[in-house]
Design an enzyme around this catalytic site. Structure first.
Site, PDB file in Angstrom:
ATOM      1  NE  ARG A   2       9.895   1.297   2.310  1.00 18.71           N
ATOM      2  CZ  ARG A   2       9.919   2.242   1.523  1.00 18.71           C
ATOM      3  NH1 ARG A   2      10.591   3.432   1.906  1.00 18.71           N
ATOM      4  NH2 ARG A   2       9.526   2.073   0.245  1.00 18.71           N
ATOM      5  CD  GLU A  26      -2.442   8.101  10.691  1.00 16.21           C
ATOM      6  OE1 GLU A  26      -1.805   7.941   9.640  1.00 16.21           O
ATOM      7  OE2 GLU A  26      -2.628   9.371  10.996  1.00 16.21           O
ATOM      8  CE  LYS A  45       6.032   9.085   8.692  1.00 18.67           C
ATOM      9  NZ  LYS A  45       4.950   9.996   9.227  1.00 18.67           N
ATOM     10  CG  ASN A  60       8.516  -1.535  -1.620  1.00 19.27           C
ATOM     11  OD1 ASN A  60       7.371  -1.643  -1.437  1.00 19.27           O
ATOM     12  ND2 ASN A  60       9.253  -0.173  -1.732  1.00 19.27           N
ATOM     13  N   GLY A  61       6.646  -3.441  -3.606  1.00 18.07           N
ATOM     14  CA  GLY A  61       5.590  -3.089  -4.606  1.00 18.07           C
ATOM     15  C   GLY A  61       4.396  -4.034  -5.091  1.00 18.07           C
ATOM     16  CG  HIS A  87     -26.230  21.591   4.483  1.00 20.52           C
ATOM     17  ND1 HIS A  87     -27.395  22.082   4.001  1.00 20.52           N
ATOM     18  CD2 HIS A  87     -25.392  22.699   4.797  1.00 20.52           C
ATOM     19  CE1 HIS A  87     -27.302  23.551   3.969  1.00 20.52           C
ATOM     20  NE2 HIS A  87     -26.025  23.987   4.364  1.00 20.52           N
ATOM     21  CD1 TRP A  99       0.951  -1.915   5.553  1.00 17.19           C
ATOM     22  CD2 TRP A  99       0.692  -2.103   3.333  1.00 17.19           C
ATOM     23  NE1 TRP A  99      -0.436  -1.452   5.223  1.00 17.19           N
ATOM     24  CE2 TRP A  99      -0.598  -1.390   3.978  1.00 17.19           C
ATOM     25  CE3 TRP A  99       0.430  -2.232   2.189  1.00 17.19           C
ATOM     26  CZ2 TRP A  99      -1.816  -1.008   3.269  1.00 17.19           C
ATOM     27  CZ3 TRP A  99      -0.737  -1.978   1.257  1.00 17.19           C
ATOM     28  CH2 TRP A  99      -1.870  -1.263   2.015  1.00 17.19           C
ATOM     29  CB  CYS A 130       7.412  -4.343   1.574  1.00 20.40           C
ATOM     30  SG  CYS A 130       5.953  -4.985   1.409  1.00 20.40           S
TER      31      CYS A 130
HETATM   32  O1  M6R Z   1       4.721  10.764   3.010  1.00 18.72           O
HETATM   33  P1  M6R Z   1       3.454  11.414   2.516  1.00 18.72           P
HETATM   34  O2  M6R Z   1       3.238  12.754   3.237  1.00 18.72           O
HETATM   35  O3  M6R Z   1       3.007  11.501   0.915  1.00 18.72           O
HETATM   36  O4  M6R Z   1       2.226  10.561   3.021  1.00 18.72           O
HETATM   37  C1  M6R Z   1       0.917  10.818   2.811  1.00 18.72           C
HETATM   38  C2  M6R Z   1      -0.057  10.115   3.688  1.00 18.72           C
HETATM   39  O5  M6R Z   1      -0.063   8.795   3.567  1.00 18.72           O
HETATM   40  C3  M6R Z   1       0.111  10.326   5.147  1.00 18.72           C
HETATM   41  O6  M6R Z   1       0.202  11.688   5.453  1.00 18.72           O
HETATM   42  C4  M6R Z   1      -0.672   9.739   6.050  1.00 18.72           C
HETATM   43  O7  M6R Z   1      -2.238  10.183   5.757  1.00 18.72           O
HETATM   44  C5  M6R Z   1      -0.408   9.887   7.430  1.00 18.72           C
HETATM   45  N1  M6R Z   1      -0.266   8.408   7.907  1.00 18.72           N
HETATM   46  C6  M6R Z   1      -1.488  10.562   8.254  1.00 18.72           C
HETATM   47  O8  M6R Z   1      -0.883  10.774   9.643  1.00 18.72           O
END
Ligand code: M6R
Length: 607
Positions: A27, A486, A602, A98-99, A502, A74, A2
């Site tokens: 966010r 994604e 994000k 947020n949290g 495997h 979110w 959020c």
């Molecule tokens: O901000 P960060 O690099 O710590 O985020 C880590 C992951 O949440 C982030 O890389 C996520 O996997 C991406 N959306 C991938 O594209």
């Protein structure tokens, strides 16, 4: 997750709350809402879905005010419906959060028993009700009401409150989740991140754990958890607001993919000095004292860590492991004071990574952050910071931040190897020259984007895609699969080529597309054999390779994308690019929301 925003001003704030929320939508975008105090009463508007839906609502029924808070959600507790949207409002208070409040259920039970009703399924509404009780029943002043309430909460939060009858006073506080304050002329701001504040103000500071801020249009007073008035370091923001627009591109992701040649040039320009044969790096831990490296991250950042593991062990000969942040601290890992722990994160705010960092700090001072957001929590809590300098990344799918993470990790790898005399000056110079080729190589690949678009047509009717890579391209296969699922919602898995036999080979039939990364290298022939096994089972191979690889694979498949030939150590960086394009064009074909794919955000600020 959020995003939260707050503004106290001598001017109307509603339009600017919306502008701020636009910057924070990365966010979370399940719902949005704002509240103001107008004629002493709290007024609010909220809506399920993206910010546009709130904007439409406000057009039909505008609200006004010189003070206001806003939220983009979110969903954690409760579905993404209007009742669960923030702000949560009672008679005397409105709050955005947020949290996650971990102990909300016990308070909710107690309040329900007292006959207090709840409208939402959220943890946040409990905070509003507890503060309301303090104000209306216990006659606390607003700041005290918040302070007493917060003391009882467990979990993580960044909170911003406004109060009935107070048109020039808001309260902000945080624990675990980030919160920045922006300072303007006759107005002050609160936000989940400094980036969104850059459109209002260039002067910011960050609240520390359990700080409280009392904010009016002319003044900000910060108190620590003991109630002492404190000052926090001021920072000047240099972000160019132009960076936050899509420019000529349809999506931020497209823009961020296509700007990589330029961004990579800038990173190289920052860390390689004029003679191009020397590194000019920020202060870093003493190489000779490092006995082991542990790299930690989540999602795409974790895949950078995996690539770096190959690099660090082969070039610097330092034992290295890559760890998922969300697993690391819960499995009682052995960490010693001679270990170097490297935390990799684009946002620098990922809760899992912050949790792992705080755990590691109990064992070693060798904490290095590789982050894109230089003032982020991870950067501020680390002993050394190596910025990836990719510029703001807005698309949820990480693209340029990933390639810049790889670049910075490779530069670090070269530095360690050189400091430890594992490579000669000549070898170092050759490696640096290799890196300098990257912008040109990226441009070359981008100029062939139409060929990649054509290859993507092969995915549109399939339910699942496999990605294969061996050795240092194995993590890139994992990253390619993550990127595809994604943003296109197509199921995809990455495998080490040698692992196919495997188990996963059982999935292969004529309907299964398989993206293979196999440039000429020491493992080329091994992977080619694995791909022959796929062909024998009628799998549809899409091969990414170089000139020599293409010549040797012409009987394997007709679906080949040829990349420029390059040194082995550059292939993880280079082969990431067509995989980003594959994900992007497949998502376009599928008509998904590329920059804001469903269920994601994000910055993942909850565990
Ligand atoms: O901000 P960060 O690099 O710590 O985020 C880590 C992951 O949440 C982030 O890389 C996520 O996997 C991406 N959306 C991938 O594209």
């Amino acid at each position: 997750m959020c995003g939260i925003i707050g503004i106290v001003s001598k001017k109307q704030v509603v339009d600017r709350l919306i502008d701020g929320l636009e910057c924070l939508e990365y966010r979370g975008y399940d719902s949005a809402g704002i509240a103001t105090v107008n004629n002493s009463e709290i007024v609010y508007s909220k809506s399920a879905g993206k910010l546009d839906s709130l904007k439409n609502k406000l057009k039909q029924k505008p609200i006004n005010g010189y003070i206001g808070i806003g939220h983009t959600r979110w969903a954690t507790h409760g579905e993404p419906i209007e009742f669960n949207a923030h702000p949560h409002v009672t008679k005397s208070v409105a709050v955005v959060h947020n949290g996650i409040i971990e102990n909300f259920a016990e308070f909710k039970d107690a309040l329900l028993k007292k006959g207090i009703n709840f409208e939402s399924q959220t943890d946040t509404e409990v905070i509003a009700k507890l503060v309301e009780e303090k104000i209306s029943k216990e006659k606390c002043r607003p700041l005290e009401a918040v302070r007493l309430t917060i003391k009882k909460l467990r979990g993580s939060f960044a909170l911003c409150f406004i109060f009935r009858g107070h048109e020039n006073f808001m309260v902000a506080t945080r624990r675990g989740s980030p919160l920045a304050l922006g300072f303007g002329d006759g107005e002050n701001f609160v936000s989940s991140d400094a980036l969104s504040l850059s459109i209002f103000s260039k002067k910011v500071c960050y609240l520390e754990e359990d700080d409280f801020a009392k904010i009016t249009s002319d003044e900000v007073i910060i108190y620590d958890s003991d109630g002492n008035s404190v000052s926090r370091d001021m920072h000047t923001l240099y972000t160019d607001p132009v960076n936050l627009s899509k420019g000529k591109y349809k999506h931020f992701m497209e823009k961020e993919i296509f700007e990589q040649p330029e961004v990579i040039s800038q990173v190289l320009g920052t860390y390689l000095n004029a003679s191009k044969e020397m590194l000019s790096l920020p202060p870093l831990p003493q190489s000779t004292e490092i006995k082991r490296i542990i790299l930690i991250g989540c999602g795409t950042a974790f895949y950078s860590c995996l690539v770096a593991k190959y690099w660090f062990e082969s070039l610097s000969s330092i034992p290295t492991q890559a760890e998922l942040a969300s697993e690391f601290r819960y499995r009682s890992p052995v960490v010693s004071k001679d270990d170097l722990l490297i935390f990799v994160s684009q946002s620098g705010e990922t809760a899992d990574t912050i949790g792992a960092l705080r755990f590691a700090k109990e064992y070693t001072k060798n904490i290095l952050a590789i982050v894109n957001v230089e003032q982020s929590s991870i950067a501020r809590e680390s002993n050394w910071v190596f910025s990836t300098k990719a510029g703001p990344e807005i698309g949820v799918a990480s693209t340029k931040a990933f390639t810049c993470q790889l670049l910075v990790l490779k530069i670090l790898n070269i530095k360690l190897a050189s400091d430890l005399y594992k490579i000669t000056a000549k070898q170092r110079s050759n490696l640096l020259k290799g890196l300098l080729e990257l912008p040109r190589l990226f441009s070359e690949i981008l100029s062939q984007n139409e060929n990649i678009k054509k290859l993507c047509k092969k995915f549109i009717s399939s339910n699942s895609v496999l990605y294969l890579g061996r050795d240092i391209l194995y993590p890139i296969a994992l990253e390619g699969a993550l990127k595809l699922k994604e943003i296109s919602y197509l199921h995809a898995e990455g495998y080490a080529s040698g692992e196919l036999k495997h188990g996963p080979i059982a999935l292969i039939d004529k309907s299964m597309p398989l993206v293979a990364l196999n440039p000429w290298s020491k493992v080329f022939e091994k992977t080619l054999s694995n791909l022959e096994e796929v062909k024998a089972r009628r799998g549809r191979i899409i091969l990414l390779t170089d000139k020599k690889g293409r010549e040797l694979s012409k009987d394997l498949t007709k679906s080949i994308f040829q990349l420029p030939s390059c040194s082995d150590f550059l292939t993880p960086i280079l082969y990431s690019l067509p995989l980003q394009l594959i994900a992007y064009y497949t998502a376009l074909d599928k008509g998904t929301d590329v920059d804001q794919p469903r269920n994601l955000a994000k910055s993942v600020t909850v565990e």
